[in-house]
Design a protein around this motif. Structure first.
Motif, PDB file in Angstrom:
ATOM      1  N   ASN A  83      -0.742  -3.866   7.546  1.00 29.34           N
ATOM      2  CA  ASN A  83      -0.613  -5.102   8.309  1.00 29.34           C
ATOM      3  C   ASN A  83      -0.904  -6.329   7.445  1.00 29.34           C
ATOM      4  OD1 ASN A  83       0.111  -3.811  10.672  1.00 29.34           O
ATOM      5  ND2 ASN A  83      -1.985  -3.634  11.415  1.00 29.34           N
ATOM      6  N   ALA A  84      -1.902  -6.201   6.572  1.00 27.76           N
ATOM      7  CA  ALA A  84      -2.235  -7.316   5.684  1.00 27.76           C
ATOM      8  C   ALA A  84      -1.087  -7.609   4.717  1.00 27.76           C
ATOM      9  CB  ALA A  84      -3.517  -7.001   4.914  1.00 27.76           C
ATOM     10  N   TYR A  85      -0.457  -6.563   4.221  1.00 23.25           N
ATOM     11  CA  TYR A  85       0.677  -6.741   3.317  1.00 23.25           C
ATOM     12  C   TYR A  85       1.842  -7.419   4.047  1.00 23.25           C
ATOM     13  CZ  TYR A  85       4.653  -5.623   0.334  1.00 23.25           C
ATOM     14  OH  TYR A  85       5.783  -5.698  -0.441  1.00 23.25           O
ATOM     15  N   THR A  86       2.112  -6.964   5.272  1.00 25.71           N
ATOM     16  CA  THR A  86       3.186  -7.569   6.062  1.00 25.71           C
ATOM     17  C   THR A  86       2.909  -9.045   6.317  1.00 25.71           C
ATOM     18  OG1 THR A  86       3.674  -5.465   7.147  1.00 25.71           O
ATOM     19  CG2 THR A  86       4.454  -7.467   8.242  1.00 25.71           C
ATOM     20  N   ASP A  87       1.673  -9.368   6.700  1.00 30.44           N
ATOM     21  CA  ASP A  87       1.317 -10.765   6.953  1.00 30.44           C
ATOM     22  C   ASP A  87       1.513 -11.615   5.708  1.00 30.44           C
ATOM     23  OD1 ASP A  87       0.673 -10.144   9.542  1.00 30.44           O
ATOM     24  OD2 ASP A  87      -1.493  -9.959   9.161  1.00 30.44           O
ATOM     25  N   SER A  88       1.199 -11.055   4.556  1.00 26.54           N
ATOM     26  CA  SER A  88       1.335 -11.805   3.307  1.00 26.54           C
ATOM     27  C   SER A  88       2.800 -12.044   2.965  1.00 26.54           C
ATOM     28  CB  SER A  88       0.644 -11.054   2.169  1.00 26.54           C
ATOM     29  OG  SER A  88       0.843 -11.707   0.935  1.00 26.54           O
ATOM     30  N   ILE A  89       3.603 -10.990   3.041  1.00 24.73           N
ATOM     31  CA  ILE A  89       5.024 -11.113   2.700  1.00 24.73           C
ATOM     32  C   ILE A  89       5.738 -12.066   3.653  1.00 24.73           C
ATOM     33  CG2 ILE A  89       7.207  -9.848   2.639  1.00 24.73           C
ATOM     34  CD1 ILE A  89       5.456  -9.447   0.190  1.00 24.73           C
ATOM     35  N   MET A  90       5.345 -12.032   4.932  1.00 21.39           N
ATOM     36  CA  MET A  90       6.004 -12.855   5.946  1.00 21.39           C
ATOM     37  C   MET A  90       5.332 -14.212   6.130  1.00 21.39           C
ATOM     38  SD  MET A  90       8.550 -11.058   6.983  1.00 21.39           S
ATOM     39  CE  MET A  90       9.030 -11.918   8.480  1.00 21.39           C
ATOM     40  N   SER A  91       4.421 -14.596   5.243  1.00 25.97           N
ATOM     41  CA  SER A  91       3.680 -15.841   5.441  1.00 25.97           C
ATOM     42  C   SER A  91       4.597 -17.056   5.426  1.00 25.97           C
ATOM     43  CB  SER A  91       2.597 -15.985   4.360  1.00 25.97           C
ATOM     44  OG  SER A  91       3.184 -16.000   3.055  1.00 25.97           O
ATOM     45  N   PRO A 142       0.841  -1.203   0.000  1.00 20.31           N
ATOM     46  CA  PRO A 142       0.000   0.000   0.000  1.00 20.31           C
ATOM     47  C   PRO A 142       0.874   1.251   0.000  1.00 20.31           C
ATOM     48  CG  PRO A 142      -0.003  -1.026   2.160  1.00 20.31           C
ATOM     49  CD  PRO A 142       0.715  -1.967   1.252  1.00 20.31           C
ATOM     50  N   VAL A 143       0.427   2.277  -0.646  1.00 19.39           N
ATOM     51  CA  VAL A 143       1.164   3.538  -0.733  1.00 19.39           C
ATOM     52  C   VAL A 143       0.318   4.644  -0.116  1.00 19.39           C
ATOM     53  CG1 VAL A 143       2.263   5.228  -2.240  1.00 19.39           C
ATOM     54  CG2 VAL A 143       2.371   2.785  -2.814  1.00 19.39           C
ATOM     55  N   ALA A 144       0.846   5.297   0.899  1.00 25.09           N
ATOM     56  CA  ALA A 144       0.101   6.381   1.551  1.00 25.09           C
ATOM     57  C   ALA A 144      -0.002   7.578   0.607  1.00 25.09           C
ATOM     58  CB  ALA A 144       0.787   6.774   2.842  1.00 25.09           C
ATOM     59  N   LYS A 145      -1.157   8.162   0.557  1.00 23.02           N
ATOM     60  CA  LYS A 145      -1.339   9.342  -0.295  1.00 23.02           C
ATOM     61  C   LYS A 145      -0.589  10.532   0.299  1.00 23.02           C
ATOM     62  CE  LYS A 145      -5.570  10.925   2.008  1.00 23.02           C
ATOM     63  NZ  LYS A 145      -7.011  11.247   1.848  1.00 23.02           N
ATOM     64  N   LYS A 146      -0.319  11.502  -0.518  1.00 21.94           N
ATOM     65  CA  LYS A 146       0.337  12.725  -0.079  1.00 21.94           C
ATOM     66  C   LYS A 146      -0.684  13.857   0.005  1.00 21.94           C
ATOM     67  CE  LYS A 146       4.934  11.698  -1.908  1.00 21.94           C
ATOM     68  NZ  LYS A 146       6.041  12.176  -2.785  1.00 21.94           N
ATOM     69  N   VAL A 147      -0.740  14.487   1.135  1.00 21.21           N
ATOM     70  CA  VAL A 147      -1.616  15.638   1.354  1.00 21.21           C
ATOM     71  C   VAL A 147      -0.750  16.772   1.888  1.00 21.21           C
ATOM     72  CG1 VAL A 147      -3.629  16.550   2.551  1.00 21.21           C
ATOM     73  CG2 VAL A 147      -3.576  14.140   1.860  1.00 21.21           C
ATOM     74  N   SER A 200      -7.980   2.238   8.170  1.00 22.50           N
ATOM     75  CA  SER A 200      -8.046   1.412   6.963  1.00 22.50           C
ATOM     76  C   SER A 200      -6.669   1.253   6.333  1.00 22.50           C
ATOM     77  CB  SER A 200      -9.020   2.031   5.958  1.00 22.50           C
ATOM     78  OG  SER A 200      -8.997   1.331   4.727  1.00 22.50           O
ATOM     79  N   TYR A 201      -5.915   2.357   6.283  1.00 23.26           N
ATOM     80  CA  TYR A 201      -4.570   2.280   5.702  1.00 23.26           C
ATOM     81  C   TYR A 201      -3.659   1.379   6.532  1.00 23.26           C
ATOM     82  CZ  TYR A 201       0.139   3.523   4.357  1.00 23.26           C
ATOM     83  OH  TYR A 201       1.446   3.456   3.962  1.00 23.26           O
ATOM     84  N   LEU A 202      -3.735   1.495   7.856  1.00 25.69           N
ATOM     85  CA  LEU A 202      -2.903   0.660   8.726  1.00 25.69           C
ATOM     86  C   LEU A 202      -3.264  -0.824   8.576  1.00 25.69           C
ATOM     87  CD1 LEU A 202      -2.801   2.838  11.968  1.00 25.69           C
ATOM     88  CD2 LEU A 202      -1.019   2.580  10.238  1.00 25.69           C
ATOM     89  N   LYS A 203      -4.530  -1.121   8.394  1.00 25.38           N
ATOM     90  CA  LYS A 203      -4.939  -2.511   8.184  1.00 25.38           C
ATOM     91  C   LYS A 203      -4.368  -3.053   6.881  1.00 25.38           C
ATOM     92  CE  LYS A 203      -9.217  -2.192  10.883  1.00 25.38           C
ATOM     93  NZ  LYS A 203     -10.719  -2.166  10.820  1.00 25.38           N
ATOM     94  N   GLN A 204      -4.303  -2.197   5.855  1.00 25.03           N
ATOM     95  CA  GLN A 204      -3.696  -2.610   4.589  1.00 25.03           C
ATOM     96  C   GLN A 204      -2.210  -2.903   4.777  1.00 25.03           C
ATOM     97  OE1 GLN A 204      -4.707  -0.047   1.143  1.00 25.03           O
ATOM     98  NE2 GLN A 204      -6.300   0.841   2.445  1.00 25.03           N
TER      99      GLN A 204
END
Length: 623
Positions: free
Chosen positions: A104-112, A63-68, A98-102
């Motif tokens: 965490n989900a990415y980390t869980d996937s990469i580290m599976s 996930p990529v955080a948007k820039k504001v 929502s962004y933090l959950k994304q």
């Protein structure tokens, strides 16, 4: 962050390029311009254990955080923070969650691919913990005080027992009876019960009154380190008066019916000292001192004699002291060591004298002074400044003085006999040092009784779990009172700990503490090695025991600590030679330690891992 892997799977290493170190397996090279900024890729490394279990995780994009755009102006300067929108002190913004959950989900996937190993190591860590235990009992007055942990519980119980033969002279051989004939255990406070009412719970201070009838404790129920002080009758557990709110964890008894405590300003800087009389409202408490200079913050401690309280006002380079005579509360706070730029003092009390540890530009490793109570300007040097020995701390007893020192990178405990209170104080001679069993270790003061010749300290090394000792300063007899239990078949004799010295590029000798399991390590360059470093804020990273580290050592790893400049292990100059314009020494020392370990065949460039946290993270960023 660093994961543990079986040695056969490690594919992390360093290679030497142009006289410096570079990292293979995804690490950028560190060219001869060692301190030029590099992109932050040093945290990622390749291992077979990290391979994804299916192709879907390899295709998952982070996930990529948007820039504001968010502009902030201060001191006439405007800076832009494109990620300011991620700040949410309420922890409730749905977009941020929502962004933090994304993430965490990415980390869980990469580290599976490491899930099985993670579960295995987690079981090892839990399996070493003895949950049902007590601390080493401390004798105070007519009681033994201690903390108890219970199986399946997250918090401690604060307990005490009556001493059956309270008139007997204390001995290092004393043991608290626990059988059916022993005085019953009294639970003063059960943190587990208190914590049930809160999502977060922590006690920052727990002090029994001099007459042993009351306890004052500082309670944090939010995690912001803003405490509430409660006073409670020990026997009945009933509250005494109303709580004191919005305070720090600094509190001390001023006799049996009053407390001193410290509060903070709007930026959480401890800035005011207050005197509270039990039974009165907090709004009527007397402010004894207000530190208005925001470069300074306050702290509070009691003398070992319990006759004085000391308030320190400290900046990064300067520390002055006030004293509060408990027998004369109407005098308020009195200046003991006035503020002087670059002078750092701390104080203790015994008999007719204050004892002052004083650091200055000239006495950079500190000297020890004494002055009469009625003439604080008439100081006598008890221990002069020594360039090779740093005075870390001083503890006083009725007949002895104990100095916690540092020499050649190691802590040392030296004690001196003191003359009778009625006799003059002169320079200290004939100090005796406590001997320790390991070549590298850590030792810290523990609470001792002022009127006793028994010194209590906590000892630990890379192979010896935390151990509490009582040492009789009259006889030299030392008795182990408590050693942290490590379950799972742990045997300290299976491990070796040692010290090496790397030579830095400017010729400075840098100490390295090393531990490994002797039946697994070959010392032929084929062993994997984890090198840890910190090197900041004059903090001493002494070799101490950590049960979780066994999961590395038992897989054939060597563990090493580089005691690099910027820390305080080798004295004040060691710190000063690793800060400001000399900060580069911190990084070159770390590199030189790594190269030394490779040269001495503790590992190869393919088997070297590095680790740093907080300020130690900077060591990794540069690679």
């Amino acid at each position: 962050m660093l994961a543990f892997f079986p040695s056969a799977q490690i594919r992390v290493g360093v290679g030497r390029v142009g006289g410096s170190i570079s990292f293979s397996s995804g690490f950028p090279l560190l060219s001869s311009l060692r301190f030029r900024h590099r992109r932050r890729s040093c945290r990622s490394f390749t291992t077979s254990a990290m391979a994804p279990t299916d192709s879907s995780s390899s295709n998952l994009q982070p996930p990529v955080a948007k820039k504001v755009k968010h502009e902030m102006e201060m001191f006439g300067d405007v800076r832009v923070d494109n990620y300011y929108w991620l700040r949410d002190d309420s922890r409730s913004n749905p977009e941020i969650l929502s962004y933090l959950k994304q993430e965490n989900a990415y980390t869980d996937s990469i580290m599976s691919g490491t899930k099985h190993l993670e579960d295995q190591i987690y079981a090892e860590l839990r399996g070493r913990i003895k949950e049902d235990d007590i601390s080493a009992p401390t004798r105070k007055g007519s009681y033994y005080y201690y903390e108890r942990t219970l199986e399946g519980k997250e918090y401690v119980q604060h307990c005490r027992r009556l001493i059956a033969n309270v008139g007997a002279v204390p001995s290092v051989h004393d043991i608290m009876p626990t059988g059916p004939e022993a005085p019953p255990e009294h639970v003063i406070l059960d943190e587990n019960e208190k914590a049930k009412e809160h999502a977060y719970y922590s006690i920052g201070a727990f002090h029994v009154s001099p007459n042993h009838k009351l306890v004052a404790y500082a309670e944090d129920t939010k995690g912001d380190e803003i405490y509430t002080i409660h006073v409670m009758d020990i026997e009945t557990r009933t509250p005494v008066g109303e709580p004191l709110v919005g305070v720090t964890g600094y509190l001390e008894w001023a006799g049996d019916e009053a407390l001193l405590y410290i509060t903070m300003d709007a930026i959480l800087r401890p800035d005011k000292v207050w005197l509270h009389k039990l039974g009165t409202n907090q709004s009527t408490d007397a402010c004894l001192y207000h530190e208005k200079d925001d470069m300074f913050s306050l702290d509070l401690e009691a003398s070992e004699s319990k006759k004085y309280l000391f308030v320190g006002s400290e900046s990064k380079t300067t520390r002055s002291m006030f004293y509060f005579d408990i027998s004369k509360p109407e005098n308020g706070l009195m200046v003991l060591t006035p503020r002087s730029e670059g002078i750092d003092t701390s104080v203790s009390h015994r008999g007719n004298h204050f004892f002052i540890k004083r650091r200055s530009d000239e006495a950079f490793n500190s000297e020890l002074l004494a002055c009469p109570l009625d003439n604080v300007n008439a100081t006598t040097i008890l221990l002069p400044h020594r360039e090779s020995i740093k005075i870390q701390d001083v503890k006083l007893f009725s007949d002895h003085l104990v100095v916690y020192e540092r020499e050649k990178g190691l802590p040392r405990v030296t004690f001196y006999s003191l003359p009778a209170v009625s006799e003059p104080l002169e320079s200290l001679q004939g100090g005796r040092a406590v001997e320790f069993i390991d070549p590298v270790y850590s030792v810290d003061p523990a609470e001792s009784q002022f009127s006793s010749p028994i010194l209590r300290f906590c000892y630990s090394s890379l192979r010896i779990p935390p151990s509490t000792y009582d040492y009789d300063m009259n006889t030299g007899v030392s008795v182990l009172k408590k050693i942290e239990t490590v379950l799972g078949g742990f045997d300290a004799s299976n491990y070796i700990t040692k010290r090496e010295w790397a030579i830095a590029q400017d010729g400075t000798h840098v100490p390295i503490s090393i531990a490994y399991r002797k039946d697994l390590v070959k010392l032929d360059g084929s062993d994997p090695l984890l090198l840890y470093g910190y090197g900041s804020y004059e903090i001493c990273v002494d070799p101490y025991f950590k049960a979780s580290r066994l999961s590395l050592l038992d897989r054939g790893f060597i563990y090493a600590i580089a005691h690099i400049r910027g820390g305080g292990e080798m004295g004040r100059k060691w710190y000063e030679n690793g800060k400001y314009l000399q900060k580069k020494n911190t990084f070159t020392d770390f590199i030189d330690c790594a190269e030394f370990l490779i040269e001495k065949k503790y590992c190869t460039k393919e088997k070297l891992c590095i680790n740093g946290r907080s300020a130690g993270d900077c060591l990794l960023v540069l690679f």
